[in-house]
Design a protein around this motif. Sequence first.
Motif, PDB file in Angstrom:
ATOM      1  N   TYR A 217       0.846  -1.195   0.000  1.00  0.00           N
ATOM      2  CA  TYR A 217       0.000   0.000   0.000  1.00  0.00           C
ATOM      3  C   TYR A 217       0.884   1.249   0.000  1.00  0.00           C
ATOM      4  CZ  TYR A 217      -2.804  -3.637   2.323  1.00  0.00           C
ATOM      5  OH  TYR A 217      -3.425  -4.817   2.662  1.00  0.00           O
ATOM      6  N   LEU A 219       0.400   4.960   1.223  1.00  0.00           N
ATOM      7  CA  LEU A 219      -0.570   5.678   2.056  1.00  0.00           C
ATOM      8  C   LEU A 219      -0.081   7.085   2.398  1.00  0.00           C
ATOM      9  CD1 LEU A 219      -1.403   2.801   4.591  1.00  0.00           C
ATOM     10  CD2 LEU A 219      -2.443   3.252   2.340  1.00  0.00           C
ATOM     11  N   ASP A 220      -1.043   7.962   2.705  1.00  0.00           N
ATOM     12  CA  ASP A 220      -0.698   9.325   3.119  1.00  0.00           C
ATOM     13  C   ASP A 220      -0.509   9.389   4.628  1.00  0.00           C
ATOM     14  OD1 ASP A 220      -3.236   9.369   4.267  1.00  0.00           O
ATOM     15  OD2 ASP A 220      -4.139  10.540   2.645  1.00  0.00           O
ATOM     16  N   GLY A 223      -3.026   7.567   6.748  1.00  0.00           N
ATOM     17  CA  GLY A 223      -3.226   6.144   6.527  1.00  0.00           C
ATOM     18  C   GLY A 223      -4.190   5.815   5.414  1.00  0.00           C
ATOM     19  N   GLU A 224      -4.438   6.783   4.525  1.00  0.00           N
ATOM     20  CA  GLU A 224      -5.346   6.569   3.404  1.00  0.00           C
ATOM     21  C   GLU A 224      -4.553   6.379   2.106  1.00  0.00           C
ATOM     22  OE1 GLU A 224      -8.563   6.179   3.568  1.00  0.00           O
ATOM     23  OE2 GLU A 224      -8.658   6.561   5.741  1.00  0.00           O
ATOM     24  N   PRO A 225      -5.047   5.550   1.201  1.00  0.00           N
ATOM     25  CA  PRO A 225      -4.345   5.351  -0.076  1.00  0.00           C
ATOM     26  C   PRO A 225      -4.235   6.650  -0.860  1.00  0.00           C
ATOM     27  CG  PRO A 225      -5.982   3.628   0.288  1.00  0.00           C
ATOM     28  CD  PRO A 225      -6.223   4.667   1.336  1.00  0.00           C
ATOM     29  N   TYR A 235       3.692   0.734   2.763  1.00  0.00           N
ATOM     30  CA  TYR A 235       3.344  -0.228   3.804  1.00  0.00           C
ATOM     31  C   TYR A 235       3.234  -1.599   3.148  1.00  0.00           C
ATOM     32  CZ  TYR A 235       1.970   3.704   6.849  1.00  0.00           C
ATOM     33  OH  TYR A 235       1.959   4.841   7.612  1.00  0.00           O
ATOM     34  N   ARG A 271       5.123  -0.715   8.455  1.00  0.00           N
ATOM     35  CA  ARG A 271       5.372   0.645   7.967  1.00  0.00           C
ATOM     36  C   ARG A 271       6.848   0.771   7.633  1.00  0.00           C
ATOM     37  NH1 ARG A 271       3.752   6.352  11.035  1.00  0.00           N
ATOM     38  NH2 ARG A 271       4.342   7.710   9.278  1.00  0.00           N
TER      39      ARG A 271
END
Length: 274
Positions: A217, A219-220, A223-225, A235, A271
Amino acid sequence: AGRAALGEEALAGVGLVELEAGSPAWAGQPSSDPDARALGLGPHHLAYVIYTSGSTGTPKGVMVEHRSTVNLLHWSRRVFAESETSRMLFSTSIGFDLSVYECFVTLSQGGTLYLVEDALALTQTPLDVSLINTVPSTMAALLDQQAVPASARVINLAGERLPASLIGRVFSSSGAEKICNLYAPSETTTYSTWTCMARGEAVVETIGRPIANTRVYVLDDHGEPVPFGAVGELYIGGAGVARGYLKRPELSAQRFMADPFSAQPGARMYRTGD
């Protein structure tokens, strides 16, 4: 026979275990595989601990379970032909996780390991290896010395950025048919993403896509894509995610997190900081 093949002089002062059938050391033992489950052992048990990030002054012991390592080995056996991994250059220190791939992929198939102090030993002693697994800077040095064995059909490169110029040099100056670029931190069991380029195909600078049973993933900060093409943090989830850091529960909680994108109960992601 083993002593004759290696030479008595080379074995001076070294204990040699004779693997002949009927050896007194194990003549009375069963020939079947051990029943691990009868012993209470399972895939979730610890396979090894490898320390990483020693440059920070506080190395962390990464705890990797058997199931994570087995996933790596099964993936490799599926994407590489047995003839490609049957004669592996074993040049990586066992304190570095590339050694897990070099050693166990080949031994799990009954192949041959060529043990050397480091990959640059090829500049002094050519070996009949089918696969070289090393870092780009070492491969560049081998090319400078024209020391890539003619037998090497696959070149696996990891641990550093792999420029297109080096990929071109490998194809033009060796007999390699495939060059693979692999990526992962030790916390996700040696390799998590890969791309493989065959001779004659377009050269690309990329770490590729996830290996088997692996999710990646971007992510920002929330924690959003992120959208396609946007910058974010990487991640990694899936079977390769390690148990955590040895005796570092607080740090483990910071880096090994619940995976909100997986439907599997208890799924976690790592992470990377990349």
